[in-house]
Design an enzyme around this catalytic site. Structure first.
Site, mmCIF file in Angstrom:
data_model
loop_
_atom_site.group_PDB
_atom_site.id
_atom_site.type_symbol
_atom_site.label_atom_id
_atom_site.label_comp_id
_atom_site.label_asym_id
_atom_site.label_seq_id
_atom_site.Cartn_x
_atom_site.Cartn_y
_atom_site.Cartn_z
ATOM 1 N N ASP A 152 0.803 -1.228 0.000
ATOM 2 C CA ASP A 152 0.000 0.000 0.000
ATOM 3 C C ASP A 152 0.839 1.284 0.000
ATOM 4 O O ASP A 152 0.340 2.344 -0.348
ATOM 5 C CB ASP A 152 -0.954 0.012 1.207
ATOM 6 C CG ASP A 152 -0.219 -0.205 2.534
ATOM 7 O OD1 ASP A 152 1.012 -0.372 2.513
ATOM 8 O OD2 ASP A 152 -0.878 -0.225 3.587
ATOM 9 N N HIS A 153 2.095 1.192 0.405
ATOM 10 C CA HIS A 153 2.908 2.413 0.519
ATOM 11 C C HIS A 153 3.598 2.769 -0.796
ATOM 12 O O HIS A 153 3.498 3.871 -1.295
ATOM 13 C CB HIS A 153 3.971 2.250 1.605
ATOM 14 C CG HIS A 153 3.446 2.402 3.004
ATOM 15 N ND1 HIS A 153 2.512 1.569 3.538
ATOM 16 C CD2 HIS A 153 3.742 3.296 3.978
ATOM 17 C CE1 HIS A 153 2.249 1.949 4.782
ATOM 18 N NE2 HIS A 153 2.982 2.997 5.067
ATOM 19 N N ASP B 192 3.995 -1.243 11.340
ATOM 20 C CA ASP B 192 3.561 0.103 10.981
ATOM 21 C C ASP B 192 2.993 0.739 12.239
ATOM 22 O O ASP B 192 2.251 0.083 12.983
ATOM 23 C CB ASP B 192 2.480 0.052 9.887
ATOM 24 C CG ASP B 192 2.229 1.443 9.342
ATOM 25 O OD1 ASP B 192 2.788 1.777 8.287
ATOM 26 O OD2 ASP B 192 1.489 2.208 10.006
ATOM 27 N N ARG C 60 -0.370 12.839 10.177
ATOM 28 C CA ARG C 60 0.933 13.448 10.493
ATOM 29 C C ARG C 60 1.171 14.657 9.598
ATOM 30 O O ARG C 60 0.960 14.566 8.387
ATOM 31 C CB ARG C 60 2.073 12.455 10.276
ATOM 32 C CG ARG C 60 2.043 11.365 11.300
ATOM 33 C CD ARG C 60 3.225 10.417 11.242
ATOM 34 N NE ARG C 60 3.121 9.542 12.392
ATOM 35 C CZ ARG C 60 3.414 8.250 12.396
ATOM 36 N NH1 ARG C 60 3.881 7.673 11.298
ATOM 37 N NH2 ARG C 60 3.279 7.541 13.492
ATOM 38 N N SER D 212 6.974 7.130 12.963
ATOM 39 C CA SER D 212 6.777 5.834 12.317
ATOM 40 C C SER D 212 7.525 4.696 13.018
ATOM 41 O O SER D 212 8.363 4.916 13.889
ATOM 42 C CB SER D 212 7.257 5.909 10.870
ATOM 43 O OG SER D 212 8.633 5.641 10.810
ATOM 44 N N ARG E 262 9.408 2.694 11.263
ATOM 45 C CA ARG E 262 10.438 2.255 10.311
ATOM 46 C C ARG E 262 11.766 1.989 11.029
ATOM 47 O O ARG E 262 12.343 2.862 11.655
ATOM 48 C CB ARG E 262 10.602 3.261 9.163
ATOM 49 C CG ARG E 262 11.243 4.566 9.477
ATOM 50 C CD ARG E 262 11.152 5.524 8.305
ATOM 51 N NE ARG E 262 9.772 5.921 8.063
ATOM 52 C CZ ARG E 262 9.373 7.174 7.838
ATOM 53 N NH1 ARG E 262 10.236 8.152 7.773
ATOM 54 N NH2 ARG E 262 8.097 7.445 7.665
#
Ligand code: MIC
Ligand code: SF4
Length: 645
Positions: A64-65, A119, A379, A535, A537
């Site tokens: 999706d990203h 996520d 965000r 995030s 990440r």
């Protein structure tokens, strides 16, 4: 003993530890989710563990990203994820099927279960009564392998919602109000549990909007009870059998209580550049708007977009505004297409994007220089939109839609009657973009495809006895992972290529950082409070690791980033006296002598500032297990060592 809802689910899943706030616990994970920009790392790490098949009740890999596919890189990653998912027993949600959190809510989430996702907005599923937590890819990989998830037992805060929202005031305004009160640090170390008579007035997707942005509070997760409204939602998704009733025991206690009177709320907006910079829309005034973006895992549900369509029907987007809309899932988009609302959106001048994260993570639609962009996202960190000078305001779908027509920030209550949009009795169900994994038998023949964009990830070495280096950068409070490892249309395709990403580390703060870090062969980072917010990440830890960063000394850390540093074997040190922050400068040479002994001792750690001829004490607040992880040089080394014993 009377338990609140979060305690009940944790108790059911507790593998080790005691439910005492601040102590480390481990919980069993029922479901995992990954998305593509963190997923490649997670599956590379899962493969490195040598486990033949996932051991969860359900694991899903979403794309999706990274869906722009400006080069072969994204497509390489998608192919890798699809084949690795099939081989190891993971469902694969194809690009176009929607944003992971929206689709998971619709098709997979189950009240009372635990979900770990790579996520930070995984807590969206808390809207369904799940205990859903965001984590780094490596933690998710361990959970896929059947390992428990370790976390610090949070405090549980009760947010009591009273009354009901007035017309054109939205679930988004509830969470913006909470952000206004608590700030982006206010939820750190806490689970936010919702209750009160206002809860039953909110649909599951509205609850999900609120749980989603609990991530912006820094909360471990947020959770709503599972009630009749939840049952109706699951029935409409053809999944009533997944429903169970869940609520706190009467008289259960909490570590803190906050009340919100829904009737008193007004449309709110988070001003640039922080989700807690919240003010009433009418007080901000009628600023000119250049772009409106509707979508993201916060506000892209069927009802959200039907509200937008009902406002835009028969109108035209202001000539100076670019309106983009990304529906949250294929289910939402198909339903809008079938009932004609999509035609209303297109006729009004909306530019329809595919069902994906899109502009929320800077994948296209970067605003013009100095532009004002209203977004229904979660965000608004500086530069995240792809345009450093853009001014992003976070608003509800109602505010976004009316402002797209007027061309100025507008309180939707000034905009006349609002048509009532209700939840559908039945959602349109077609899971044809969710690909089942190969059977155990067939999996042996599935070849995992690795294109040239898939590079190995860095693995640390055992902690050395002397840790020495220069301060490579000194930053202030609330540094986000978007500062540490920016993501945008140019960089997101390289999420499986750490060497490439390393040239962009910290560049929003200091364009010279990567060059300096490479020249000096690594060193220390000095940060303020809430370092690493945002995030999940792990690239914000893996890239510094690749650049030789050995420790971060900060006033405080955000939860997921701190865990990612530990998993990478980077020391997350905190100042005991915050004033010591002022006495360290860039280029100071710092030394940590007898590092292994000091880490084992569990006491304050002494850091010598060779340049200034001084020394300071810092904290390294680790559990016994985390001490071993740091000594081993990260979670992968630690896990390998455990397996050898
Ligand atoms: C985000 O919203 O910042 C992201 C992009 O979804 C991240 C994950 C990532 O960086 O890939 C998150 O929220 O964890
Ligand atoms: Fe995607 Fe944005 Fe949600 Fe992150 S916050 S998962 S980028 S939609």
């Amino acid at each position: 003993m009377k338990l609140n809802l979060a305690q009940k689910i944790i108790k059911e899943h507790l593998v080790s530890g005691e439910m005492i706030a601040g102590k480390e616990i481990a919980i069993k994970i029922d479901q995992t989710l990954t998305q593509d920009s963190t997923g490649t790392m997670a599956y590379l790490q899962f493969e490195a563990m040598g486990i033949p098949r996932v051991r969860t009740k359900l694991s899903v890999a979403y794309i999706d990203h990274n869906t722009l596919q400006t080069g072969f890189e994204n497509a390489d990653d998608h192919k890798y994820i699809q084949t690795v998912a099939s081989k190891y027993g993971v469902y694969f949600s194809k690009p176009g099927n929607g944003i992971c959190h929206q689709v998971h809510l619709e098709r997979f989430g189950k009240p009372g279960m635990t979900l770990l996702g790579s996520d930070s907005h995984t807590p969206t599923a808390g809207g369904l009564g799940m205990l859903a937590i965001g984590a780094g890819g490596l933690d998710v990989a361990v959970a896929m392998g059947g390992g428990p998830y370790y976390l610090t037992m949070p405090q549980i805060y009760n947010v009591i919602l009273k009354g009901s929202l007035r017309p054109r005031v939205s679930a988004k305004d509830i969470i913006l109000e909470l952000l206004r009160r608590l700030t982006v640090k206010g939820g750190v170390g806490k689970i936010i549990e919702y209750s009160g008579d206002g809860v039953k007035t909110l649909s599951v997707p509205e609850r999900a909007t609120i749980a989603n942005m609990g991530a912006e509070l820094g909360a471990t997760t947020s959770i709503f009870p599972s009630d009749e409204v939840t049952r109706v939602f699951l029935r409409a998704q053809g999944r009533e059998q997944d429903w169970v009733e869940l609520k706190a025991d009467d008289g259960a206690s909490y570590d803190g209580v906050i009340e919100i009177n829904l009737d008193e709320l007004e449309p709110l907006a988070a001003k640039p550049h922080s989700p807690d910079n919240v003010e009433k829309v009418r007080d901000i005034g009628k600023i000119k708007v250049d772009q409106v973006a509707i979508g993201s895992c916060t506000n892209s549900s069927y009802v959200d977009l039907m509200k937008v369509a009902s406002i835009l029907k028969g109108k035209t987007v202001h000539p100076d505004v670019s309106l983009v809309i990304a529906p949250g899932s294929k289910q939402v988009l198909t339903m809008l297409a079938q009932n004609g609302a999509l035609a209303d959106l297109v006729a009004a001048g909306a530019r329809i994007l595919e069902s994906a994260c899109g502009p929320c993570i800077g994948m296209g639609q970067a605003p013009a220089t100095d532009a004002v962009s209203l977004r229904t996202f979660n965000r608004n960190f500086e530069g995240r939109s792809g345009t450093p000078s853009a001014k992003v305001y976070l608003v509800s779908p109602e505010v976004a839609a009316v402002s797209a027509i007027t061309g100025v920030l507008t309180d939707p209550r000034e905009f006349g009657e609002c048509p009532k949009v209700s939840m559908p009795e039945k959602f349109l169900i077609n899971d044809n973009l969710i690909i089942s994994p190969a059977t155990e038998e067939d999996a042996k023949n599935v070849e995992v495809v690795r294109g040239p964009n898939i590079k190995p990830f860095p693995v640390n070495k055992e902690l050395a006895n002397t840790v020495e280096g220069e301060v490579l950068i000194k930053v202030g409070d609330n540094i986000t992972t978007d500062h540490i490892m920016p993501s945008n249309a140019k960089l997101l395709p390289y999420r499986s290529n750490i060497p490439y990403l390393s040239d962009y580390c910290f560049t929003p703060c200091d364009p010279e950082f990567p060059k300096r870090a490479k020249e000096k062969g690594g060193g220390f980072i000095v940060g303020g409070s809430n370092y690493g917010q945002g995030s999940s990440r792990e690239h914000a830890a893996l890239v510094p690791l690749y650049l030789g960063v050995k420790a971060v000394i900060a006033k405080s850390f955000a939860r997921i980033h701190r865990a990612n540093l530990i998993n990478s074997g980077i020391l997350p040190l905190t100042f005991i006296n915050e004033s010591d922050y002022d006495d360290i400068d860039m280029e100071d040479v710092l030394i940590l002598e007898n590092a292994r002994e000091q880490v084992k001792s569990r006491g304050p750690i002494t850091i010598i500032n060779k340049t200034k001829g001084t020394q300071i004490n810092v904290n390294l607040d680790l559990s016994d297990r985390q001490v071993e992880i740091i000594l081993a040089g990260g979670l992968l080394n630690y896990t390998k060592k455990q397996n050898q014993q």
